[in-house]
Design an enzyme around this catalytic site. Structure first.
Site, short mmCIF file in Angstrom:
data_model
loop_
_atom_site.label_atom_id
_atom_site.label_comp_id
_atom_site.label_asym_id
_atom_site.label_seq_id
_atom_site.Cartn_x
_atom_site.Cartn_y
_atom_site.Cartn_z
N CYS A 111 0.72 -1.12 0.03
CA CYS A 111 0.13 -0.08 -0.15
C CYS A 111 0.70 1.13 0.02
CB CYS A 111 -1.12 0.15 1.18
SG CYS A 111 -0.18 -0.25 2.86
N HIS A 136 2.11 -7.73 -8.12
CA HIS A 136 0.83 -7.86 -8.77
C HIS A 136 0.71 -8.88 -9.62
CE1 HIS A 136 0.75 -3.75 -6.87
NE2 HIS A 136 1.43 -3.19 -7.91
N ASP A 146 -2.69 -2.60 -2.46
CA ASP A 146 -2.33 -1.43 -3.40
C ASP A 146 -2.81 -0.13 -3.29
OD1 ASP A 146 -0.57 -0.59 -5.44
OD2 ASP A 146 -1.82 -1.12 -6.93
#
Length: 292
Positions: free
Chosen positions: A30, A179, A247
């Site tokens: 994050c 990702h 994220d």
């Protein structure tokens, strides 16, 4: 010179997820952006984010049931990592950080970042974020961070993995691929890029993968169920080096996600509670060095 694009803010009111996360669940990817008045964005940034300060991140994580976090310094802040280290200092041991570091950082500067809770640094290989870094400088940074027990976080598309195999093979430290390698869900789990990612993960114990960015990988859109087979395949290979995160605040996504949807995906990625404990608690604690 082209104007710097401004990206949209995160979802203003994400729903409470159906999945109750275990104690000490960690969001391993994050960001905190600004506020710009206190933590200025660099002039040569690829995009301008809305201010998404620590208080907003903490509000979102409280709603989701997230206890720990790893803050990844993003490109708008350049190599000024103060926005991350200040957040770590205010977290009471609940946060760690991934810094932006280049070859200009001395060993003493890296040592100070390590003392402030930084446990790795990030390199981006996407064209829209600056493309491939200078690999001689990459090697210099790796040599300097290795004595501190850091890892490298790689925003590296899986379709490019084969070309980077020699670099990855000789790394003396762990590396994390962001990702799910930004594969395209519409191409299925048999696509060459995802097969390369699975082979890399299965064959190299230094390799970790983040089950993050479902909204980037998905072709179907919310609630991103077309991403589930990819995560499940990686869980089948080895659940012990997988990490999960939101994220937040979701820079440069095709459509802004609801973080409640992203949390509920974990129940589909890992229906077994023991595996979820690994993804959400045990694996992050081991890689990032959270205390028991």
């Amino acid at each position: 010179m082209s104007p710097i694009p401004t990206i949209p803010p995160p979802h203003p009111d994400p729903r409470t997820p159906r999945l109750a996360l275990p104690p000490l669940a960690c969001d391993t990817h994050c960001h905190v952006f600004g506020p710009d008045a206190k933590y200025p964005y660099v002039a040569d940034r690829p995009y301008t984010p809305p201010d998404a300060p620590l208080a907003k991140l903490q509000w979102m994580q409280a709603r989701m049931g997230i206890a720990r976090a790893v803050l990844v310094n993003a490109t708008p802040h350049g190599c000024d990592n103060l926005v991350v280290t200040d957040a770590i200092a205010a977290s009471g041991g609940r946060y760690k950080g991934i810094a932006n570091v280049d070859a200009s950082f001395s060993e003493a500067e890296i040592g100070r970042l390590a003392a402030a809770g930084i446990v790795g640094c990030r390199f981006t290989f996407l064209a829209r974020l600056g493309g491939r870094p200078d690999m001689s400088r990459f090697d210099t940074v790796v040599r300097r961070i290795a004595p501190h027990g850091w890892h490298v976080d790689l925003y590296l598309p899986a379709k490019d993995l084969d070309g980077f195999a020699p670099v990855l093979d000789r790394l003396p430290i762990p590396y994390v691929i962001d990702h799910i390698g930004v594969v395209e869900a519409r191409l299925g789990v048999d696509q060459p890029a995802f097969r390369a990612l699975c082979e890399r993960y299965a064959g190299d114990p230094k390799c970790w993968i983040k089950l993050t960015g479902a909204e980037r990988v998905s072709s179907a859109g919310a609630p991103y169920h077309d991403v589930v087979p990819f995560a499940q395949r990686l869980v089948e290979i080895d659940p012990d080096r997988l990490l999960w995160g939101t994220d937040w605040p979701h820079p440069n996504v095709p459509a802004m996600p609801d973080d409640g949807d992203l949390v509920d995906l974990v129940a589909l990625y890992a229906p077994d509670a023991t595996v979820r404990q690994k993804l959400l608690v045990d694996n992050p604690a081991r890689l990032f060095g959270f205390s028991a």
